[in-house]
Design a protein around this motif. Structure first.
Motif, PDB file in Angstrom:
ATOM      1  N   PRO A   1       0.831  -1.131   0.111  1.00 43.12           N
ATOM      2  CA  PRO A   1      -0.010  -0.348   0.085  1.00 43.12           C
ATOM      3  C   PRO A   1       0.749   1.177  -0.130  1.00 43.12           C
ATOM      4  CG  PRO A   1      -0.029  -1.019   2.163  1.00 43.12           C
ATOM      5  CD  PRO A   1       0.672  -2.138   1.308  1.00 43.12           C
ATOM      6  N   ALA A   2       2.013   1.358   0.463  1.00 46.41           N
ATOM      7  CA  ALA A   2       2.776   2.293   0.319  1.00 46.41           C
ATOM      8  C   ALA A   2       3.692   2.451  -0.899  1.00 46.41           C
ATOM      9  CB  ALA A   2       3.826   2.516   1.692  1.00 46.41           C
ATOM     10  N   LEU A   3       3.467   1.834  -1.870  1.00 45.27           N
ATOM     11  CA  LEU A   3       4.421   1.857  -3.120  1.00 45.27           C
ATOM     12  C   LEU A   3       4.558   3.369  -3.624  1.00 45.27           C
ATOM     13  CD1 LEU A   3       5.751   0.154  -5.481  1.00 45.27           C
ATOM     14  CD2 LEU A   3       3.376   0.191  -6.627  1.00 45.27           C
ATOM     15  N   ARG A   4       3.246   3.818  -3.823  1.00 47.08           N
ATOM     16  CA  ARG A   4       3.305   5.263  -4.689  1.00 47.08           C
ATOM     17  C   ARG A   4       4.151   6.309  -3.583  1.00 47.08           C
ATOM     18  NH1 ARG A   4      -0.836   2.625  -6.493  1.00 47.08           N
ATOM     19  NH2 ARG A   4      -1.432   2.848  -8.678  1.00 47.08           N
ATOM     20  N   GLN A   5       4.079   6.146  -2.390  1.00 47.58           N
ATOM     21  CA  GLN A   5       4.862   6.874  -1.382  1.00 47.58           C
ATOM     22  C   GLN A   5       6.168   6.763  -1.525  1.00 47.58           C
ATOM     23  OE1 GLN A   5       1.898   5.295  -0.710  1.00 47.58           O
ATOM     24  NE2 GLN A   5       0.929   5.954   1.167  1.00 47.58           N
ATOM     25  N   VAL A   6       6.739   5.681  -1.671  1.00 46.67           N
ATOM     26  CA  VAL A   6       8.107   5.276  -1.635  1.00 46.67           C
ATOM     27  C   VAL A   6       8.530   5.755  -3.113  1.00 46.67           C
ATOM     28  CG1 VAL A   6       9.760   3.370  -2.270  1.00 46.67           C
ATOM     29  CG2 VAL A   6       8.111   3.309  -0.162  1.00 46.67           C
ATOM     30  N   LEU A   7       8.090   5.409  -4.221  1.00 49.88           N
ATOM     31  CA  LEU A   7       8.718   6.030  -5.394  1.00 49.88           C
ATOM     32  C   LEU A   7       8.287   7.473  -5.494  1.00 49.88           C
ATOM     33  CD1 LEU A   7       6.582   3.140  -7.792  1.00 49.88           C
ATOM     34  CD2 LEU A   7       9.186   3.403  -6.962  1.00 49.88           C
ATOM     35  N   SER A   8       7.611   7.896  -4.967  1.00 46.58           N
ATOM     36  CA  SER A   8       7.413   9.605  -4.968  1.00 46.58           C
ATOM     37  C   SER A   8       8.566  10.197  -4.199  1.00 46.58           C
ATOM     38  CB  SER A   8       6.071  10.102  -4.615  1.00 46.58           C
ATOM     39  OG  SER A   8       5.170   9.754  -5.384  1.00 46.58           O
ATOM     40  N   LYS A   9       9.165   9.553  -3.211  1.00 46.48           N
ATOM     41  CA  LYS A   9      10.487  10.120  -2.807  1.00 46.48           C
ATOM     42  C   LYS A   9      11.541  10.259  -3.629  1.00 46.48           C
ATOM     43  CE  LYS A   9       9.996   8.332   1.793  1.00 46.48           C
ATOM     44  NZ  LYS A   9      10.519   7.465   2.911  1.00 46.48           N
ATOM     45  N   GLY A  10      11.432   9.598  -4.612  1.00 47.02           N
ATOM     46  CA  GLY A  10      12.765  10.064  -5.508  1.00 47.02           C
ATOM     47  C   GLY A  10      12.520  10.323  -7.093  1.00 47.02           C
ATOM     48  N   SER A  11      11.140  10.392  -7.496  1.00 47.85           N
ATOM     49  CA  SER A  11      10.780  11.039  -8.578  1.00 47.85           C
ATOM     50  C   SER A  11       9.878  11.923  -8.643  1.00 47.85           C
ATOM     51  CB  SER A  11      10.113   9.841  -9.278  1.00 47.85           C
ATOM     52  OG  SER A  11       9.811   9.971 -10.884  1.00 47.85           O
TER      53      SER A  11
ATOM     54  N   GLY B   1      15.559   8.744  -7.203  1.00 50.31           N
ATOM     55  CA  GLY B   1      16.899   9.038  -6.403  1.00 50.31           C
ATOM     56  C   GLY B   1      17.642   9.595  -7.267  1.00 50.31           C
ATOM     57  N   HIS B   2      19.047   9.154  -7.490  1.00 58.17           N
ATOM     58  CA  HIS B   2      19.977   9.799  -8.285  1.00 58.17           C
ATOM     59  C   HIS B   2      20.156   8.710  -9.604  1.00 58.17           C
ATOM     60  CE1 HIS B   2      20.797  12.938  -5.527  1.00 58.17           C
ATOM     61  NE2 HIS B   2      20.833  11.856  -4.559  1.00 58.17           N
ATOM     62  N   PHE B   3      19.238   7.909  -9.822  1.00 57.16           N
ATOM     63  CA  PHE B   3      19.424   6.582 -10.662  1.00 57.16           C
ATOM     64  C   PHE B   3      18.188   6.689 -11.676  1.00 57.16           C
ATOM     65  CE2 PHE B   3      20.349   5.572  -6.233  1.00 57.16           C
ATOM     66  CZ  PHE B   3      21.747   5.475  -6.050  1.00 57.16           C
TER      67      PHE B   3
ATOM     68  N   ASP C   1      23.589   0.665  -4.784  1.00 55.00           N
ATOM     69  CA  ASP C   1      23.430   1.957  -4.308  1.00 55.00           C
ATOM     70  C   ASP C   1      21.679   2.157  -4.363  1.00 55.00           C
ATOM     71  OD1 ASP C   1      25.783   2.654  -3.696  1.00 55.00           O
ATOM     72  OD2 ASP C   1      26.234   3.776  -5.734  1.00 55.00           O
ATOM     73  N   LEU C   2      21.144   1.720  -5.322  1.00 51.21           N
ATOM     74  CA  LEU C   2      19.687   1.962  -5.634  1.00 51.21           C
ATOM     75  C   LEU C   2      18.972   0.990  -4.650  1.00 51.21           C
ATOM     76  CD1 LEU C   2      17.099   3.095  -6.716  1.00 51.21           C
ATOM     77  CD2 LEU C   2      17.345   1.257  -8.593  1.00 51.21           C
ATOM     78  N   HIS C   3      19.462  -0.193  -4.483  1.00 53.88           N
ATOM     79  CA  HIS C   3      18.971  -1.170  -3.366  1.00 53.88           C
ATOM     80  C   HIS C   3      18.860  -0.647  -1.888  1.00 53.88           C
ATOM     81  CE1 HIS C   3      17.742  -4.899  -1.553  1.00 53.88           C
ATOM     82  NE2 HIS C   3      18.550  -4.666  -0.731  1.00 53.88           N
ATOM     83  N   HIS C   4      20.115   0.134  -1.600  1.00 55.78           N
ATOM     84  CA  HIS C   4      20.142   0.866  -0.333  1.00 55.78           C
ATOM     85  C   HIS C   4      19.098   2.053  -0.274  1.00 55.78           C
ATOM     86  CE1 HIS C   4      23.075  -1.746   1.137  1.00 55.78           C
ATOM     87  NE2 HIS C   4      23.924  -1.577   0.402  1.00 55.78           N
ATOM     88  N   TRP C   5      18.931   2.663  -1.501  1.00 56.15           N
ATOM     89  CA  TRP C   5      18.027   3.655  -1.502  1.00 56.15           C
ATOM     90  C   TRP C   5      16.456   3.164  -1.259  1.00 56.15           C
ATOM     91  CZ3 TRP C   5      13.635   5.226  -3.967  1.00 56.15           C
ATOM     92  CH2 TRP C   5      13.217   6.520  -3.787  1.00 56.15           C
ATOM     93  N   LEU C   6      16.178   2.110  -1.797  1.00 60.94           N
ATOM     94  CA  LEU C   6      14.840   1.739  -1.660  1.00 60.94           C
ATOM     95  C   LEU C   6      14.599   1.009  -0.269  1.00 60.94           C
ATOM     96  CD1 LEU C   6      14.723  -0.653  -5.060  1.00 60.94           C
ATOM     97  CD2 LEU C   6      13.474   1.314  -4.603  1.00 60.94           C
ATOM     98  N   VAL C   7      15.468   0.455   0.309  1.00 61.54           N
ATOM     99  CA  VAL C   7      15.363   0.071   1.643  1.00 61.54           C
ATOM    100  C   VAL C   7      15.236   1.203   2.587  1.00 61.54           C
ATOM    101  CG1 VAL C   7      16.474  -0.974   3.554  1.00 61.54           C
ATOM    102  CG2 VAL C   7      16.608  -2.276   1.078  1.00 61.54           C
ATOM    103  N   GLU C   8      15.919   2.320   2.503  1.00 64.48           N
ATOM    104  CA  GLU C   8      15.989   3.557   3.360  1.00 64.48           C
ATOM    105  C   GLU C   8      14.739   4.161   3.081  1.00 64.48           C
ATOM    106  OE1 GLU C   8      17.726   4.519   5.724  1.00 64.48           O
ATOM    107  OE2 GLU C   8      19.296   3.049   5.594  1.00 64.48           O
ATOM    108  N   ALA C   9      14.198   4.361   1.793  1.00 65.41           N
ATOM    109  CA  ALA C   9      12.916   4.956   1.643  1.00 65.41           C
ATOM    110  C   ALA C   9      11.750   4.204   2.003  1.00 65.41           C
ATOM    111  CB  ALA C   9      12.626   5.232  -0.071  1.00 65.41           C
ATOM    112  N   SER C  10      11.884   2.851   2.270  1.00 67.90           N
ATOM    113  CA  SER C  10      10.793   2.243   2.813  1.00 67.90           C
ATOM    114  C   SER C  10      10.777   1.777   4.100  1.00 67.90           C
ATOM    115  CB  SER C  10      10.688   0.840   2.085  1.00 67.90           C
ATOM    116  OG  SER C  10      10.842   0.717   0.660  1.00 67.90           O
ATOM    117  N   LEU C  11      11.589   2.248   4.910  1.00 70.57           N
ATOM    118  CA  LEU C  11      11.656   1.785   6.316  1.00 70.57           C
ATOM    119  C   LEU C  11      10.303   2.623   7.158  1.00 70.57           C
ATOM    120  CD1 LEU C  11      15.410   1.979   7.234  1.00 70.57           C
ATOM    121  CD2 LEU C  11      14.123   0.120   6.956  1.00 70.57           C
ATOM    122  N   GLU C  12      10.265   3.585   6.749  1.00 66.15           N
ATOM    123  CA  GLU C  12       9.191   4.289   7.577  1.00 66.15           C
ATOM    124  C   GLU C  12       7.794   3.737   7.457  1.00 66.15           C
ATOM    125  OE1 GLU C  12       7.071   8.273   6.494  1.00 66.15           O
ATOM    126  OE2 GLU C  12       8.988   8.332   5.094  1.00 66.15           O
TER     127      GLU C  12
END
Length: 206
Positions: free
Chosen positions: A133-143, A161-163, A186-197
């Protein structure tokens, strides 16, 4: 007789995320339910097709007839079982399937050099499947894309993000994200960090 498009023998494929990918639950899961479930899609065969302008029709018909899918237009994607065809630009497609044969040879047999440039990208891209359910929130953080209007079957190239990535929308709350192998850790770590909350569950690779 052996399948003429059988995948060639060679060194065992190694994930670009080896040493970076850790399965488990991370962040805050509400009642044990993650806002995002992430998994790496491994062992994918990926072929990029760039049709010559005057051969678009021939390539379109060859993909439809030989791969049982009508190539989409206008940045869309179509799926059948384990196979997908993604429109990634004018007269350009990615054919993606689980690695079980020499996909490049199969595509090249159907689409000669006179019709299109064909490039094997199975070893140069990494794909993540994100659902929740948080897919769009996560993607919106980087685009800067409006993910409220991004849905099933949509396909777009963007910066996350930067990718530089290609995102394929799957269902109401899922997406496959493709990125160049060299940027994958690097993108994997970004996805993990963006999803934690939102609460993240990283499953075993699929």
């Amino acid at each position: 007789m052996a399948d003429e498009h059988q995948a060639p023998a060679g060194p065992q494929r190694r994930s670009a995320l080896q040493g970076h990918y850790l399965s488990g639950d991370f962040g805050w899961l509400v009642d044990g339910v993650p806002g995002i479930e992430l998994s790496e899609r491994r062992d994918l065969a990926i072929v990029h097709i760039d049709a010559w302008f005057d051969k678009h029709g021939e390539v379109h018909h060859a993909l439809r007839d030989d791969f049982d899918l009508t190539p989409p237009e206008k940045l869309r994607a179509v799926e059948l079982g384990q196979r997908a065809i993604l429109s990634v630009g004018p007269n350009r497609w990615l054919v993606v399937e689980k690695e079980s044969r020499d996909l490049f040879a199969a595509v090249r047999k159907s689409i000669p050099e006179e019709w299109a440039a064909v490039t094997d990208q199975g070893h140069s891209r990494v794909c993540w499947r994100l659902e929740g359910p948080a897919l769009r929130q996560v993607l919106s953080k980087g685009s800067t894309l409006d993910f409220d209007t991004f849905g099933d079957g949509d396909c777009v190239g963007t910066i996350l993000g930067h990718f530089t990535v290609t995102i394929h929308g799957r269902g109401p709350s899922g997406a496959d994200v493709y990125c160049a192998r060299s940027f994958a850790p690097d993108l994997h770590h970004w996805l993990v960090e963006a999803s934690l909350e939102y609460g993240l569950r990283v499953t075993d690779p699929v």
